[in-house]
Design an enzyme around this catalytic site. Structure first.
Site, PDB file in Angstrom:
ATOM      1  N   ASP A 154       0.841  -1.201   0.000  1.00  0.00           N
ATOM      2  CA  ASP A 154       0.000   0.000   0.000  1.00  0.00           C
ATOM      3  C   ASP A 154       0.880   1.257   0.000  1.00  0.00           C
ATOM      4  O   ASP A 154       1.695   1.453   0.905  1.00  0.00           O
ATOM      5  CB  ASP A 154      -0.872  -0.067   1.277  1.00  0.00           C
ATOM      6  CG  ASP A 154      -2.015   0.914   1.268  1.00  0.00           C
ATOM      7  OD1 ASP A 154      -2.026   1.812   0.413  1.00  0.00           O
ATOM      8  OD2 ASP A 154      -2.903   0.784   2.148  1.00  0.00           O
ATOM      9  N   GLY A 203      -5.216   3.447  -7.800  1.00  0.00           N
ATOM     10  CA  GLY A 203      -5.418   3.714  -9.231  1.00  0.00           C
ATOM     11  C   GLY A 203      -4.570   4.848  -9.780  1.00  0.00           C
ATOM     12  O   GLY A 203      -4.724   5.228 -10.941  1.00  0.00           O
ATOM     13  N   ASP A 224     -10.637   4.107  -1.271  1.00  0.00           N
ATOM     14  CA  ASP A 224     -11.231   3.084  -0.395  1.00  0.00           C
ATOM     15  C   ASP A 224     -12.755   2.987  -0.526  1.00  0.00           C
ATOM     16  O   ASP A 224     -13.453   3.998  -0.607  1.00  0.00           O
ATOM     17  CB  ASP A 224     -10.895   3.396   1.067  1.00  0.00           C
ATOM     18  CG  ASP A 224      -9.418   3.154   1.371  1.00  0.00           C
ATOM     19  OD1 ASP A 224      -8.631   2.953   0.436  1.00  0.00           O
ATOM     20  OD2 ASP A 224      -9.068   3.161   2.566  1.00  0.00           O
TER      21      ASP A 224
HETATM   22  C1  GLA Z   1      -5.430   2.243   2.857  1.00  0.00           C
HETATM   23  C2  GLA Z   1      -5.958   1.115   1.996  1.00  0.00           C
HETATM   24  C3  GLA Z   1      -6.987   0.311   2.780  1.00  0.00           C
HETATM   25  C4  GLA Z   1      -6.358  -0.226   4.057  1.00  0.00           C
HETATM   26  C5  GLA Z   1      -5.778   0.914   4.873  1.00  0.00           C
HETATM   27  C6  GLA Z   1      -4.961   0.415   6.053  1.00  0.00           C
HETATM   28  O1  GLA Z   1      -6.441   3.181   3.142  1.00  0.00           O
HETATM   29  O2  GLA Z   1      -6.516   1.594   0.808  1.00  0.00           O
HETATM   30  O3  GLA Z   1      -7.476  -0.760   2.006  1.00  0.00           O
HETATM   31  O4  GLA Z   1      -5.368  -1.149   3.722  1.00  0.00           O
HETATM   32  O5  GLA Z   1      -4.904   1.727   4.079  1.00  0.00           O
HETATM   33  O6  GLA Z   1      -4.342   1.425   6.760  1.00  0.00           O
END
Ligand code: GLA
Length: 399
Positions: A154, A203, A224
């Site tokens: 991430d 994205g 998200d």
């Molecule tokens: C981001 C990701 C989520 C999750 C959080 C965790 O927002 O997009 O899917 O993994 O981090 O902190």
């Protein structure tokens, strides 16, 4: 000197092979990993920062007891907040919520499931825990040692590093981001353990166009998801047109499921599940699997809809028609079949008609309703049904 044609041809073929070999070799390796969109569970949508080893064990138990494992849900994925401090040698340790990662992996594996984990190319994850920045190979090796099978990577604080090192230069920032994702993929390859590589950078920079070149098995296409119809449908219906970037081994990921988390109606959750199946999206349940009601089970365990998602040809579906809030999506399946989904995004139930000719389908089709599980026999020219507000009617048809 004139070279014989066969010599020139060999040179051309060699040059072509040199150009395509690294990519095709990597794609081949990856295809074996996620030949169909990954299915499983992820801790974030329900447990967020509170997740513990006990929750993950309970999720694994419930995946077996509920029949989810046998329906194809295999990955048990720990999201953010498992990370502890690094030891003197720089090795990442889990925090006190996860006292024994190897023991957890062994437990998950003993149930016929696989374990996933989470990190970031930045120094901190999105929840502020240690990321893999500067420790990529060391972390990949640690994951392999523990027996991890899936990594969600991430972007989080790496975004800040991109901005700091290349201020006002988005081209350079995108290059840095691609390099950071490539670095972890290389690290994973060096472990010689098959680890599904899930890219999460929301994205940015049209990731679908370069995700395969850094060998992602899936990449998030959006920000998200949230457990409400507005956000879920905004994300899901915005995926039209991305199908040509997805296929076996590399999938668009419109984020994890919210089915069963309590803030959508059953019709809205059926829309969520159907749309994700039309999109050949990863199906990662995001609810508390140890406390599922029958409606939630009937949605997550709908084998007819799962079969659409997991169709072996791996062709993502697309919007075929839209009249205001009434959308018809189609997805080509193997063996000449198609999935048709009639989505009603309006606030009122409404009759909708799928006209086979307009959808480019054969005039007579054998049909099955994938939510009522009824065989509808042979339909001629069209199909009409009253679709509930925010709901869906979904068919599998075959000439
Ligand atoms: C981001 C990701 C989520 C999750 C959080 C965790 O927002 O997009 O899917 O993994 O981090 O902190």
């Amino acid at each position: 000197m004139r070279r014989p044609t066969s010599f020139k041809l060999s040179c051309l073929l060699l040059a072509a092979a040199v150009m395509v070999l690294p990519a095709s070799k990597a794609v081949a390796q990856n295809s074996q990993l996620a030949a169909t969109p990954p299915m499983g569970w992820n801790s974030w949508n329900h447990f967020a920062g509170k997740v513990t080893e006990a929750d993950v064990r309970a999720a694994a138990d419930a995946m077996v007891a509920s029949g989810m494992r046998d329906a194809g849900y295999i990955y048990v994925n720990i999201d953010d907040t498992w990370e502890g401090q690094r030891d003197a040698a720089g090795n990442i340790q889990p925090n006190s919520k996860f006292p024994d990662m190897k023991g957890l992996a062994d437990y998950v594996h003993s149930k016929g499931l696989k374990l996933g984990i989470y990190s970031s190319p930045g120094p901190k994850t999105c929840a502020g825990y240690p990321g893999s920045y500067g420790h990529e190979q060391q972390d990949a090796d640690t994951y392999a040692k523990w027996g991890i099978d899936y990594l969600k990577y991430d972007l989080c604080s790496y975004h800040g590093i991109m901005k700091r090192e290349a201020p006002g230069d988005p081209q350079k920032q995108w290059k840095m981001m691609q390099a950071a994702y490539d670095k972890m993929h290389e690290a994973l390859l060096h472990t010689h353990r098959p680890i599904v590589y899930s890219m999460c950078q929301y994205g940015l920079d049209a990731v679908w166009s370069w995700g395969p070149s850094v060998r992602g098995n899936l990449w998030r296409t959006t920000g998200d998801i949230k457990d409400n119809y507005a956000r879920m449908s905004m994300i899901g219906f915005s995926q039209a047109g991305l199908g040509r970037y997805a296929g076996p081994g590399h999938w668009n990921d419109p984020d994890m499921l919210e089915v069963g988390n309590g803030h959508m109606t059953p019709d809205e959750y059926r829309t969520h599940m159907s749309l994700w199946a039309m999109l050949a999206a990863p199906l990662l349940a995001g609810n508390d699997l140890s406390k599922m009601d029958d409606t939630t089970k009937s949605i997550l365990l709908n084998r007819d809809v799962i079969a659409v998602d997991q169709d072996r040809m791996g062709r993502q579906g697309n919007r075929a028609q839209a009249t205001g809030p009434f959308e018809i999506w189609t997805r080509r399946l193997s063996d000449g079949a198609w999935a048709i989904a009639l989505f009603n995004r309006s606030r009122y139930a409404y009759p909708m008609t799928a006209d086979f000719q307009k959808l480019g389908l054969a005039p007579s089709l054998h049909a099955r309703d994938l939510w009522s599980h009824r065989d509808l026999g042979v339909l001629h020219n069209s199909f009409t049904a009253t679709v509930p507000s925010h709901g869906v009617v979904m068919l599998r048809v075959q000439p």
